[in-house]
Motif scaffolding. Structure first.
Motif, PDB file in Angstrom:
ATOM      1  N   TYR A  19      43.414   7.791  14.423  1.00 27.99           N
ATOM      2  CA  TYR A  19      42.091   8.411  14.315  1.00 27.99           C
ATOM      3  C   TYR A  19      41.482   8.137  12.941  1.00 27.99           C
ATOM      4  CZ  TYR A  19      41.815  11.053  18.676  1.00 27.99           C
ATOM      5  OH  TYR A  19      41.698  11.413  19.993  1.00 27.99           O
ATOM      6  N   THR A  20      42.291   8.265  11.907  1.00 25.48           N
ATOM      7  CA  THR A  20      41.792   8.034  10.553  1.00 25.48           C
ATOM      8  C   THR A  20      41.352   6.588  10.382  1.00 25.48           C
ATOM      9  OG1 THR A  20      43.190   9.805   9.693  1.00 25.48           O
ATOM     10  CG2 THR A  20      42.377   8.196   8.102  1.00 25.48           C
ATOM     11  N   ALA A  21      42.101   5.658  10.942  1.00 20.95           N
ATOM     12  CA  ALA A  21      41.719   4.243  10.865  1.00 20.95           C
ATOM     13  C   ALA A  21      40.394   3.997  11.589  1.00 20.95           C
ATOM     14  CB  ALA A  21      42.816   3.367  11.460  1.00 20.95           C
ATOM     15  N   ALA A  22      40.222   4.620  12.740  1.00 21.04           N
ATOM     16  CA  ALA A  22      38.970   4.463  13.493  1.00 21.04           C
ATOM     17  C   ALA A  22      37.798   5.076  12.723  1.00 21.04           C
ATOM     18  CB  ALA A  22      39.096   5.103  14.868  1.00 21.04           C
ATOM     19  N   ILE A  23      38.023   6.223  12.114  1.00 23.72           N
ATOM     20  CA  ILE A  23      36.975   6.860  11.313  1.00 23.72           C
ATOM     21  C   ILE A  23      36.644   5.985  10.106  1.00 23.72           C
ATOM     22  CG2 ILE A  23      36.475   8.846   9.825  1.00 23.72           C
ATOM     23  CD1 ILE A  23      38.065  10.544  11.920  1.00 23.72           C
ATOM     24  N   GLY A  24      37.671   5.396   9.502  1.00 23.15           N
ATOM     25  CA  GLY A  24      37.446   4.486   8.389  1.00 23.15           C
ATOM     26  C   GLY A  24      36.627   3.278   8.792  1.00 23.15           C
ATOM     27  N   ALA A  25      36.870   2.755   9.993  1.00 21.75           N
ATOM     28  CA  ALA A  25      36.071   1.633  10.499  1.00 21.75           C
ATOM     29  C   ALA A  25      34.620   2.067  10.670  1.00 21.75           C
ATOM     30  CB  ALA A  25      36.648   1.132  11.816  1.00 21.75           C
ATOM     31  N   CYS A  26      34.410   3.270  11.144  1.00 21.59           N
ATOM     32  CA  CYS A  26      33.045   3.804  11.273  1.00 21.59           C
ATOM     33  C   CYS A  26      32.383   3.911   9.903  1.00 21.59           C
ATOM     34  CB  CYS A  26      33.065   5.178  11.945  1.00 21.59           C
ATOM     35  SG  CYS A  26      33.530   5.167  13.679  1.00 21.59           S
ATOM     36  N   ALA A  27      33.142   4.348   8.917  1.00 22.80           N
ATOM     37  CA  ALA A  27      32.606   4.493   7.557  1.00 22.80           C
ATOM     38  C   ALA A  27      32.140   3.147   7.013  1.00 22.80           C
ATOM     39  CB  ALA A  27      33.655   5.100   6.635  1.00 22.80           C
ATOM     40  N   VAL A  29      30.784   0.756   8.440  1.00 19.02           N
ATOM     41  CA  VAL A  29      29.514   0.285   9.019  1.00 19.02           C
ATOM     42  C   VAL A  29      28.490   1.413   9.131  1.00 19.02           C
ATOM     43  CG1 VAL A  29      30.519  -1.693  10.216  1.00 19.02           C
ATOM     44  CG2 VAL A  29      30.421   0.523  11.380  1.00 19.02           C
ATOM     45  N   SER A  30      28.700   2.475   8.354  1.00 17.35           N
ATOM     46  CA  SER A  30      27.776   3.622   8.271  1.00 17.35           C
ATOM     47  C   SER A  30      27.529   4.304   9.612  1.00 17.35           C
ATOM     48  CB  SER A  30      26.441   3.189   7.643  1.00 17.35           C
ATOM     49  OG  SER A  30      26.642   2.695   6.346  1.00 17.35           O
ATOM     50  N   GLU A  31      28.522   4.332  10.469  1.00 15.53           N
ATOM     51  CA  GLU A  31      28.424   5.020  11.761  1.00 15.53           C
ATOM     52  C   GLU A  31      28.944   6.445  11.625  1.00 15.53           C
ATOM     53  OE1 GLU A  31      27.111   4.200  14.654  1.00 15.53           O
ATOM     54  OE2 GLU A  31      26.501   2.179  14.074  1.00 15.53           O
ATOM     55  N   TRP A  32      28.227   7.252  10.839  1.00 17.23           N
ATOM     56  CA  TRP A  32      28.686   8.600  10.555  1.00 17.23           C
ATOM     57  C   TRP A  32      28.708   9.492  11.790  1.00 17.23           C
ATOM     58  CZ3 TRP A  32      25.553  12.985  10.871  1.00 17.23           C
ATOM     59  CH2 TRP A  32      24.201  12.743  11.094  1.00 17.23           C
ATOM     60  N   LYS A  33      27.765   9.287  12.711  1.00 17.67           N
ATOM     61  CA  LYS A  33      27.764  10.119  13.928  1.00 17.67           C
ATOM     62  C   LYS A  33      28.990   9.827  14.780  1.00 17.67           C
ATOM     63  CE  LYS A  33      22.798  10.849  14.191  1.00 17.67           C
ATOM     64  NZ  LYS A  33      21.569  10.619  14.951  1.00 17.67           N
ATOM     65  N   GLN A  34      29.356   8.566  14.891  1.00 20.77           N
ATOM     66  CA  GLN A  34      30.559   8.195  15.639  1.00 20.77           C
ATOM     67  C   GLN A  34      31.801   8.781  14.966  1.00 20.77           C
ATOM     68  OE1 GLN A  34      30.812   6.530  18.587  1.00 20.77           O
ATOM     69  NE2 GLN A  34      33.007   6.901  18.532  1.00 20.77           N
ATOM     70  N   ALA A  35      31.824   8.752  13.636  1.00 23.07           N
ATOM     71  CA  ALA A  35      32.952   9.326  12.899  1.00 23.07           C
ATOM     72  C   ALA A  35      33.087  10.819  13.204  1.00 23.07           C
ATOM     73  CB  ALA A  35      32.774   9.094  11.396  1.00 23.07           C
ATOM     74  N   LEU A  36      31.961  11.525  13.244  1.00 24.33           N
ATOM     75  CA  LEU A  36      31.994  12.956  13.559  1.00 24.33           C
ATOM     76  C   LEU A  36      32.427  13.207  15.002  1.00 24.33           C
ATOM     77  CD1 LEU A  36      28.826  14.263  11.697  1.00 24.33           C
ATOM     78  CD2 LEU A  36      31.224  14.499  11.026  1.00 24.33           C
ATOM     79  N   GLN A  37      32.055  12.305  15.896  1.00 25.10           N
ATOM     80  CA  GLN A  37      32.517  12.439  17.279  1.00 25.10           C
ATOM     81  C   GLN A  37      34.035  12.298  17.354  1.00 25.10           C
ATOM     82  OE1 GLN A  37      30.203   9.537  19.432  1.00 25.10           O
ATOM     83  NE2 GLN A  37      28.456  10.923  19.657  1.00 25.10           N
ATOM     84  N   LEU A  38      34.575  11.401  16.537  1.00 17.48           N
ATOM     85  CA  LEU A  38      36.024  11.256  16.497  1.00 17.48           C
ATOM     86  C   LEU A  38      36.689  12.510  15.933  1.00 17.48           C
ATOM     87  CD1 LEU A  38      36.272   7.533  15.393  1.00 17.48           C
ATOM     88  CD2 LEU A  38      36.925   8.487  17.616  1.00 17.48           C
ATOM     89  N   LEU A  39      36.056  13.147  14.948  1.00 16.54           N
ATOM     90  CA  LEU A  39      36.593  14.414  14.436  1.00 16.54           C
ATOM     91  C   LEU A  39      36.614  15.468  15.534  1.00 16.54           C
ATOM     92  CD1 LEU A  39      37.645  16.204  12.144  1.00 16.54           C
ATOM     93  CD2 LEU A  39      35.258  16.725  11.582  1.00 16.54           C
ATOM     94  N   SER A  59      33.327   9.416   3.383  1.00 20.92           N
ATOM     95  CA  SER A  59      32.850   8.069   3.074  1.00 20.92           C
ATOM     96  C   SER A  59      31.785   7.624   4.076  1.00 20.92           C
ATOM     97  CB  SER A  59      34.030   7.083   3.083  1.00 20.92           C
ATOM     98  OG  SER A  59      33.592   5.778   2.817  1.00 20.92           O
ATOM     99  N   ALA A  60      32.003   7.927   5.344  1.00 19.52           N
ATOM    100  CA  ALA A  60      31.010   7.581   6.376  1.00 19.52           C
ATOM    101  C   ALA A  60      29.680   8.266   6.088  1.00 19.52           C
ATOM    102  CB  ALA A  60      31.521   7.965   7.763  1.00 19.52           C
ATOM    103  N   CYS A  61      29.740   9.521   5.710  1.00 21.56           N
ATOM    104  CA  CYS A  61      28.515  10.263   5.390  1.00 21.56           C
ATOM    105  C   CYS A  61      27.861   9.718   4.125  1.00 21.56           C
ATOM    106  CB  CYS A  61      28.822  11.748   5.238  1.00 21.56           C
ATOM    107  SG  CYS A  61      29.268  12.549   6.794  1.00 21.56           S
ATOM    108  N   GLN A  62      28.678   9.371   3.143  1.00 20.72           N
ATOM    109  CA  GLN A  62      28.147   8.820   1.896  1.00 20.72           C
ATOM    110  C   GLN A  62      27.393   7.517   2.156  1.00 20.72           C
ATOM    111  OE1 GLN A  62      31.084   7.289  -0.741  1.00 20.72           O
ATOM    112  NE2 GLN A  62      29.599   6.694  -2.289  1.00 20.72           N
ATOM    113  N   HIS A  63      28.004   6.606   2.912  1.00 20.28           N
ATOM    114  CA  HIS A  63      27.369   5.312   3.200  1.00 20.28           C
ATOM    115  C   HIS A  63      26.046   5.478   3.930  1.00 20.28           C
ATOM    116  CE1 HIS A  63      30.485   2.642   1.724  1.00 20.28           C
ATOM    117  NE2 HIS A  63      31.393   3.398   2.326  1.00 20.28           N
ATOM    118  N   ALA A  64      25.944   6.538   4.715  1.00 21.36           N
ATOM    119  CA  ALA A  64      24.717   6.771   5.489  1.00 21.36           C
ATOM    120  C   ALA A  64      23.735   7.683   4.753  1.00 21.36           C
ATOM    121  CB  ALA A  64      25.074   7.370   6.846  1.00 21.36           C
TER     122      ALA A  64
END
Length: 87
Positions: A19-27, A29-39, A59-64
């Motif tokens: 899950y953390t790796a997938a969230i990191g991948a989202c971060a 590419v600035s896909e913060w909404k997808q990262a939150l869905q994974l949470l 990090s995902a939120c920061q990039h976005a």
């Protein structure tokens, strides 16, 4: 994230690391909404999020530029008693 899709197709259970790796991948590419869905999925599946997981989310939120969401995640970490201090 293609690997993530394939894991679900083959019914491979995800853990904190995947899950953390997938969230990191989202971060990345600035896909913060997808990262939150994974949470949300982590919570639904009773997988334990950790400091690294939340670091990727922040990090995902920061990039976005989603600073309010980042502050909310920081509070969520405190609520879940996840250590906000890293060495």
């Amino acid at each position: 994230l293609q690997l993530w899709v394939e894991m679900h197709l083959h019914r491979v259970d995800a853990d904190t690391i995947t899950y953390t790796a997938a969230i990191g991948a989202c971060a990345n590419v600035s896909e913060w909404k997808q990262a939150l869905q994974l949470l949300a999925e982590i919570t639904d599946r009773c997988v334990e999020a950790n400091t690294i997981t939340y670091g990727a989310l922040l990090s995902a939120c920061q990039h976005a530029g989603e600073w309010l969401q980042a502050v909310q995640l920081w509070a969520d970490m405190a609520d879940r008693r996840i250590d906000v201090h890293t060495q």
